[in-house]
Scaffold this motif. Structure first.
Motif, PDB file in Angstrom:
ATOM      1  N   ASP A 102       0.838  -1.184   0.000  1.00  0.00           N
ATOM      2  CA  ASP A 102       0.000   0.000   0.000  1.00  0.00           C
ATOM      3  C   ASP A 102       0.877   1.239   0.000  1.00  0.00           C
ATOM      4  OD1 ASP A 102      -2.552  -1.215   0.056  1.00  0.00           O
ATOM      5  OD2 ASP A 102      -2.256  -1.704   2.164  1.00  0.00           O
ATOM      6  N   LYS A 103       0.355   2.322  -0.564  1.00  0.00           N
ATOM      7  CA  LYS A 103       1.158   3.539  -0.680  1.00  0.00           C
ATOM      8  C   LYS A 103       1.556   4.117   0.670  1.00  0.00           C
ATOM      9  CE  LYS A 103      -3.032   6.376  -1.197  1.00  0.00           C
ATOM     10  NZ  LYS A 103      -3.730   7.335  -2.070  1.00  0.00           N
ATOM     11  N   ASP A 104       0.793   3.792   1.711  1.00  0.00           N
ATOM     12  CA  ASP A 104       1.095   4.333   3.040  1.00  0.00           C
ATOM     13  C   ASP A 104       1.953   3.388   3.881  1.00  0.00           C
ATOM     14  OD1 ASP A 104      -0.428   6.610   2.492  1.00  0.00           O
ATOM     15  OD2 ASP A 104      -2.281   5.626   3.149  1.00  0.00           O
ATOM     16  N   THR A 105       2.356   2.254   3.308  1.00  0.00           N
ATOM     17  CA  THR A 105       3.150   1.294   4.069  1.00  0.00           C
ATOM     18  C   THR A 105       4.553   1.847   4.309  1.00  0.00           C
ATOM     19  OG1 THR A 105       1.962  -0.578   3.118  1.00  0.00           O
ATOM     20  CG2 THR A 105       4.110  -1.033   4.094  1.00  0.00           C
ATOM     21  N   THR A 106       4.973   1.803   5.570  1.00  0.00           N
ATOM     22  CA  THR A 106       6.312   2.290   5.908  1.00  0.00           C
ATOM     23  C   THR A 106       7.307   1.140   6.073  1.00  0.00           C
ATOM     24  OG1 THR A 106       5.698   2.300   8.254  1.00  0.00           O
ATOM     25  CG2 THR A 106       5.425   4.363   7.027  1.00  0.00           C
ATOM     26  N   ASP A 107       6.822  -0.031   6.488  1.00  0.00           N
ATOM     27  CA  ASP A 107       7.696  -1.179   6.679  1.00  0.00           C
ATOM     28  C   ASP A 107       7.662  -2.042   5.427  1.00  0.00           C
ATOM     29  OD1 ASP A 107       9.288  -3.189   7.611  1.00  0.00           O
ATOM     30  OD2 ASP A 107       7.779  -4.093   8.919  1.00  0.00           O
ATOM     31  N   ARG A 108       8.505  -1.708   4.475  1.00  0.00           N
ATOM     32  CA  ARG A 108       8.544  -2.440   3.208  1.00  0.00           C
ATOM     33  C   ARG A 108       9.709  -3.439   3.267  1.00  0.00           C
ATOM     34  NH1 ARG A 108       5.916   0.248  -1.261  1.00  0.00           N
ATOM     35  NH2 ARG A 108       4.711   2.009  -0.479  1.00  0.00           N
ATOM     36  N   ALA A 109       9.393  -4.651   3.667  1.00  0.00           N
ATOM     37  CA  ALA A 109      10.427  -5.683   3.801  1.00  0.00           C
ATOM     38  C   ALA A 109      10.006  -6.924   3.028  1.00  0.00           C
ATOM     39  CB  ALA A 109      10.645  -6.021   5.268  1.00  0.00           C
ATOM     40  N   PHE A 110      10.979  -7.572   2.408  1.00  0.00           N
ATOM     41  CA  PHE A 110      10.719  -8.819   1.692  1.00  0.00           C
ATOM     42  C   PHE A 110      11.951  -9.688   1.817  1.00  0.00           C
ATOM     43  CE2 PHE A 110      10.237 -11.069  -2.610  1.00  0.00           C
ATOM     44  CZ  PHE A 110       9.484 -12.089  -2.032  1.00  0.00           C
ATOM     45  N   GLN A 111      11.740 -10.922   2.272  1.00  0.00           N
ATOM     46  CA  GLN A 111      12.862 -11.838   2.473  1.00  0.00           C
ATOM     47  C   GLN A 111      12.431 -13.266   2.180  1.00  0.00           C
ATOM     48  OE1 GLN A 111      13.177 -10.802   6.616  1.00  0.00           O
ATOM     49  NE2 GLN A 111      12.397 -12.808   7.266  1.00  0.00           N
ATOM     50  N   ILE A 112      13.371 -14.076   1.751  1.00  0.00           N
ATOM     51  CA  ILE A 112      13.168 -15.508   1.535  1.00  0.00           C
ATOM     52  C   ILE A 112      14.295 -16.234   2.254  1.00  0.00           C
ATOM     53  CG2 ILE A 112      13.166 -17.362  -0.176  1.00  0.00           C
ATOM     54  CD1 ILE A 112      11.986 -15.372  -2.164  1.00  0.00           C
ATOM     55  N   THR A 124      21.728 -17.996  -6.150  1.00  0.00           N
ATOM     56  CA  THR A 124      21.484 -17.100  -7.288  1.00  0.00           C
ATOM     57  C   THR A 124      20.061 -16.576  -7.180  1.00  0.00           C
ATOM     58  OG1 THR A 124      22.991 -18.356  -8.697  1.00  0.00           O
ATOM     59  CG2 THR A 124      21.435 -16.894  -9.791  1.00  0.00           C
ATOM     60  N   VAL A 125      19.874 -15.276  -7.377  1.00  0.00           N
ATOM     61  CA  VAL A 125      18.570 -14.638  -7.226  1.00  0.00           C
ATOM     62  C   VAL A 125      18.164 -13.988  -8.542  1.00  0.00           C
ATOM     63  CG1 VAL A 125      17.231 -12.909  -5.972  1.00  0.00           C
ATOM     64  CG2 VAL A 125      19.017 -14.207  -4.781  1.00  0.00           C
ATOM     65  N   LYS A 126      16.927 -14.299  -8.983  1.00  0.00           N
ATOM     66  CA  LYS A 126      16.369 -13.684 -10.187  1.00  0.00           C
ATOM     67  C   LYS A 126      15.019 -13.073  -9.857  1.00  0.00           C
ATOM     68  CE  LYS A 126      16.386 -15.912 -14.054  1.00  0.00           C
ATOM     69  NZ  LYS A 126      16.151 -16.968 -15.065  1.00  0.00           N
ATOM     70  N   VAL A 127      14.757 -11.906 -10.409  1.00  0.00           N
ATOM     71  CA  VAL A 127      13.441 -11.277 -10.334  1.00  0.00           C
ATOM     72  C   VAL A 127      12.974 -11.082 -11.766  1.00  0.00           C
ATOM     73  CG1 VAL A 127      12.101  -9.282  -9.610  1.00  0.00           C
ATOM     74  CG2 VAL A 127      13.926 -10.147  -8.142  1.00  0.00           C
ATOM     75  N   GLY A 171      24.157  -6.741  -3.553  1.00  0.00           N
ATOM     76  CA  GLY A 171      24.693  -5.406  -3.311  1.00  0.00           C
ATOM     77  C   GLY A 171      23.739  -4.572  -2.494  1.00  0.00           C
ATOM     78  N   ALA A 172      24.154  -3.364  -2.158  1.00  0.00           N
ATOM     79  CA  ALA A 172      23.364  -2.484  -1.300  1.00  0.00           C
ATOM     80  C   ALA A 172      22.043  -2.078  -1.933  1.00  0.00           C
ATOM     81  CB  ALA A 172      24.176  -1.237  -0.945  1.00  0.00           C
ATOM     82  N   ASP A 173      21.966  -2.101  -3.266  1.00  0.00           N
ATOM     83  CA  ASP A 173      20.751  -1.663  -3.958  1.00  0.00           C
ATOM     84  C   ASP A 173      19.921  -2.829  -4.497  1.00  0.00           C
ATOM     85  OD1 ASP A 173      21.330   1.026  -3.541  1.00  0.00           O
ATOM     86  OD2 ASP A 173      22.612   1.100  -5.321  1.00  0.00           O
ATOM     87  N   THR A 174      20.302  -4.057  -4.183  1.00  0.00           N
ATOM     88  CA  THR A 174      19.549  -5.220  -4.678  1.00  0.00           C
ATOM     89  C   THR A 174      19.143  -6.137  -3.524  1.00  0.00           C
ATOM     90  OG1 THR A 174      21.667  -6.295  -5.161  1.00  0.00           O
ATOM     91  CG2 THR A 174      20.523  -5.218  -7.008  1.00  0.00           C
ATOM     92  N   TYR A 175      20.063  -6.977  -3.093  1.00  0.00           N
ATOM     93  CA  TYR A 175      19.766  -7.884  -1.980  1.00  0.00           C
ATOM     94  C   TYR A 175      21.066  -8.249  -1.268  1.00  0.00           C
ATOM     95  CZ  TYR A 175      21.761 -11.882  -4.464  1.00  0.00           C
ATOM     96  OH  TYR A 175      22.616 -12.739  -5.095  1.00  0.00           O
ATOM     97  N   SER A 176      20.917  -8.790  -0.084  1.00  0.00           N
ATOM     98  CA  SER A 176      22.069  -9.284   0.668  1.00  0.00           C
ATOM     99  C   SER A 176      21.743 -10.643   1.258  1.00  0.00           C
ATOM    100  CB  SER A 176      22.451  -8.300   1.783  1.00  0.00           C
ATOM    101  OG  SER A 176      21.371  -8.132   2.688  1.00  0.00           O
ATOM    102  N   ARG A 231      19.442 -16.362   4.469  1.00  0.00           N
ATOM    103  CA  ARG A 231      18.303 -15.493   4.153  1.00  0.00           C
ATOM    104  C   ARG A 231      18.660 -14.523   3.029  1.00  0.00           C
ATOM    105  NH1 ARG A 231      15.570 -13.252   9.232  1.00  0.00           N
ATOM    106  NH2 ARG A 231      14.461 -15.248   8.949  1.00  0.00           N
ATOM    107  N   VAL A 232      17.777 -14.460   2.033  1.00  0.00           N
ATOM    108  CA  VAL A 232      17.885 -13.451   0.978  1.00  0.00           C
ATOM    109  C   VAL A 232      17.025 -12.273   1.394  1.00  0.00           C
ATOM    110  CG1 VAL A 232      17.446 -12.914  -1.450  1.00  0.00           C
ATOM    111  CG2 VAL A 232      18.240 -15.205  -0.794  1.00  0.00           C
ATOM    112  N   ARG A 233      17.663 -11.142   1.705  1.00  0.00           N
ATOM    113  CA  ARG A 233      16.913  -9.949   2.128  1.00  0.00           C
ATOM    114  C   ARG A 233      17.040  -8.882   1.048  1.00  0.00           C
ATOM    115  NH1 ARG A 233      14.318  -7.811   5.936  1.00  0.00           N
ATOM    116  NH2 ARG A 233      14.674  -9.467   7.484  1.00  0.00           N
ATOM    117  N   PHE A 234      15.877  -8.495   0.482  1.00  0.00           N
ATOM    118  CA  PHE A 234      15.877  -7.472  -0.561  1.00  0.00           C
ATOM    119  C   PHE A 234      16.045  -6.086   0.063  1.00  0.00           C
ATOM    120  CE2 PHE A 234      13.919 -11.052  -2.645  1.00  0.00           C
ATOM    121  CZ  PHE A 234      14.450 -10.982  -3.926  1.00  0.00           C
ATOM    122  N   ALA A 235      16.831  -5.265  -0.621  1.00  0.00           N
ATOM    123  CA  ALA A 235      17.128  -3.919  -0.114  1.00  0.00           C
ATOM    124  C   ALA A 235      15.901  -3.018  -0.232  1.00  0.00           C
ATOM    125  CB  ALA A 235      18.292  -3.309  -0.894  1.00  0.00           C
ATOM    126  N   PRO A 236      15.686  -2.121   0.733  1.00  0.00           N
ATOM    127  CA  PRO A 236      14.554  -1.186   0.658  1.00  0.00           C
ATOM    128  C   PRO A 236      14.558  -0.380  -0.638  1.00  0.00           C
ATOM    129  CG  PRO A 236      15.528  -1.149   2.848  1.00  0.00           C
ATOM    130  CD  PRO A 236      16.437  -1.977   1.996  1.00  0.00           C
TER     131      PRO A 236
END
Length: 480
Positions: free
Chosen positions: A199-209, A222-225, A233-238, A264-269
Motif C-alpha cells: 500500500d502507498k502508506d506502508t512504511t515497513d517495506r520488507a521482503f525476504q526468503i 542465485t537470485v532472479k526477479v 549489493g546495497a541496492d539489490t539484496y544481501s 536469508r535473501v533480504r531485498f534492499a529497501p
C-alpha cells in the motif's frame, strides 16, 4: 468462382475468430465508449492463470443526482456522501455471489483492463491457485473544473496477501522426482515466490526468503526477479545468517555457509522502492547445497510474505555387510557372526571408496563416505578397508547404483571368500544387505613344529633301544 467465394468466406470467418481470440489474450475486456471509464488491474503474477472479476457496488442516479447502493450491498458496507464515498472492500469478500458482476476474465500476462464502465464504484476480486490478493476496488469518476462529475480511467495495483512458495529438488536430467544422493554431492534446489506489492502508506517495506538446510550446507545462491539475475549489493539484496529467534544474524559475504546454517535473501529497501515496480514478478532463488549427513537431508523455504513452508526431503544409500561362519544358510544349524573381517567397497568398475569411521552402534561398525574436503584434510583419518569389529559393518552416504564388495581380510581361522555385487535402488528405502559366509581353515601342523619334533624324539628312542638290544644280544653270543 463459387469455390473461391466459399474459401474466402471460411478465411474471413477464421480471421474474425482469431480477432476475437486476440482481444481475449490481450486482456482488454469490453469496449471503449464515450461517457464510460476503464479500470486497469496490474501487479498480478505473470504466467499464472488468475481470475479477475469486477462487481459494481455503487452506482450514480443521474435523475436524483445521488449515489445508490447496487445489488447485494448494504449500508454497513458503504458510507454514502456527495464526495467521497467510503467503502469497506473487505466486506465484499464473503458475499461475492450476491453482487452484480459486470465483467470477468482469466489472464496470464499480469494485467487486465476492463472498458465501458459506468460512473460508480467497483469491487475487484483476483485470485489463482497459488496466489490470493487483498480485497480491492476503485471509483471510476472525478470532478472537473466546472464541479461536474465525469468518468475517469483508474488503475489498481493488486496486492498479494498470501504467496505460495514452491520448492523443488532438481536431480539428473532436470528430474524433480525423488532421488538418492551421495554424501558430499552438491544438490540444486529452486525456490519460487512472488514479489509483493505494498500500500502507498506502508512504511515497513520488507521482503525476504529464507532457506533452511538440514544435513547440508549452502554453497551457492542465485537470485532472479522476472528475467533479471541480480548481483548482491546495497541496492539489490544481501545474504544474512539467521538467529535462533528468527531475526537477522551476521551478513554472509562468502559461501559455503556453515553446516545447517540458515541463509536469508533480504531485498534492499531501495530495490523494493515505493512504486511497486517489481510487484507481481516471479522471484526465483536457486540454492546449491552440499550433502554433509550420511543418512538423510531436508531443505525448507519460508518468506515473511507467505505462511507456507515448502520442504524437500531426501535420503542417502547404505550397505550393511554381515560376516557369518560356515554354518550360515544351513538347515537346523545355528550360525554366528565372525569378528574382525575387513571389506572394501567400490562402484562397479571404479576405485575403492574412502570412508571415515563414525563409531559403534548396537554392535555394528559405522562408516561414512568421505567428502572431497575430508579426503584433502590430512588431519582426518580415511580408510578403504572397513572393519566388521563385531561381525557387522555399515557403509553410509552412498549413491544409488551397483557396488563391488571385496573381502580384503578374513577373521582368524577363516579364509577370504568372494562376495557378490550389490545394487542400491533409487527410491524411498535405498538400503541393501550383503550376508557373507566364510570357510574355516583346516588345522595342520606347521613344518618344524612340535608335531615333527615328537616323532623325531620317538624315532631316536626306538633306534637307541634297538642298538642296545643289538649289542646286548651280541655280547651274549661272544660269551658262548
Amino acid at each position: 468462382m463459387k469455390k473461391m467465394r466459399k474459401i474466402f468466406a471460411v478465411l474471413l470467418t477464421l480471421a474474425m475468430v482469431l480477432g476475437m481470440s486476440m482481444t481475449s489474450f490481450a486482456a482488454e475486456i469490453g469496449t471503449k465508449a464515450d461517457g464510460t471509464a476503464s479500470l486497469t488491474v496490474n501487479g498480478l503474477v505473470p504466467e499464472e492463470a488468475t481470475e479477475v472479476s469486477v462487481y459494481k457496488v455503487v452506482g450514480w442516479d443521474a435523475a436524483k443526482s445521488s449515489w445508490k447502493l447496487e445489488q447485494g450491498v448494504e449500508s454497513t458496507d458503504v458510507i454514502l456522501s456527495d464526495k467521497p464515498v467510503t467503502i469497506n472492500w473487505q466486506n465484499f469478500v464473503n458475499k461475492r455471489a450476491t453482487l452484480n458482476r459486470v465483467a470477468t476474465a482469466t489472464v496470464t500476462d499480469g494485467t487486465v483492463t476492463f472498458h465501458g464502465l459506468e460512473i460508480g464504484a467497483y469491487y475487484v476480486y483476483a485470485g489463482s491457485g497459488k496466489t490470493s490478493y487483498n480485497p480491492m476496488g476503485e471509483a471510476v469518476y472525478e470532478y472537473g473544473n466546472d464541479g461536474l462529475m465525469k468518468p475517469a480511467d483508474k488503475t489498481i495495483a493488486a496486492k498479494g496477501s498470501t504467496y505460495t512458495l514452491t520448492k523443488a529438488f532438481t536431480g539428473e536430467n532436470g528430474a524433480t522426482t525423488y532421488q538418492v544422493v551421495e554424501r558430499g554431492e552438491e544438490v540444486p534446489f529452486t525456490i519460487t515466490a512472488v514479489f509483493p506489492s505494498y500500500d502507498k502508506d506502508t512504511t515497513d517495506r520488507a521482503f525476504q526468503i529464507t532457506d533452511e538446510p538440514k544435513g547440508m550446507k549452502v554453497t551457492n545462491v542465485t537470485v532472479k526477479v522476472g528475467e533479471t539475475t541480480l548481483t548482491a549489493g546495497a541496492d539489490t539484496y544481501s545474504l544474512v545468517s539467521v538467529k535462533a529467534d528468527g531475526s537477522d544474524g551476521d551478513p554472509i559475504t562468502t559461501l559455503p555457509a556453515a553446516e545447517g546454517q540458515k541463509v536469508r535473501v533480504r531485498f534492499a529497501p531501495s530495490y523494493i522502492g515505493g512504486e511497486n515496480t517489481h510487484a507481481g514478478q516471479i522471484v526465483t532463488v536457486e540454492v546449491t547445497a552440499q550433502i554433509t549427513d550420511a543418512d538423510t537431508f531436508s531443505n525448507t523455504a519460508s518468506s515473511n510474505k507467505g505462511s507456507n513452508t515448502p520442504n524437500v526431503n531426501g535420503k542417502l544409500g547404505s550397505i550393511t555387510i554381515n560376516k557369518y561362519d560356515e554354518n550360515y544358510g544351513k538347515e537346523n544349524v545355528t550360525s554366528k557372526l565372525l569378528a574382525g573381517a575387513e571389506f572394501s567397497i567400490a562402484p562397479k568398475d571404479g576405485n575403492p571408496i574412502q570412508f571415515v569411521y563414525v563409531g559403534e552402534d548396537d554392535n555394528k561398525s559405522i562408516y561414512k563416505k568421505a567428502t572431497a574436503e575430508e579426503i584433502d584434510n590430512d588431519d582426518i583419518v580415511k580408510v578403504t578397508n572397513i572393519v566388521a569389529k563385531n561381525g557387522t559393518v555399515v557403509a553410509k552416504g552412498l549413491d544409488n547404483g551397483e557396488y563391488a564388495i571385496v573381502e580384503e581380510k578374513a577373521p582368524s581361522g577363516y579364509s577370504v571368500v568372494p562376495v557378490d555385487n550389490v545394487t542400491i535402488e533409487n527410491g524411498d528405502t535405498p538400503v541393501v544387505t550383503a550376508n557373507v559366509s566364510d570357510s574355516k581353515l583346516h588345522s595342520l601342523p606347521h613344518t618344524g613344529g612340535i608335531g615333527t619334533t615328537i616323532f623325531t624324539i620317538a624315532g631316536c628312542l626306538i633306534m637307541i633301544a634297538a642298538a642296545g638290544l643289538f649289542f646286548a644280544s651280541r655280547k651274549k653270543s661272544d660269551n658262548k
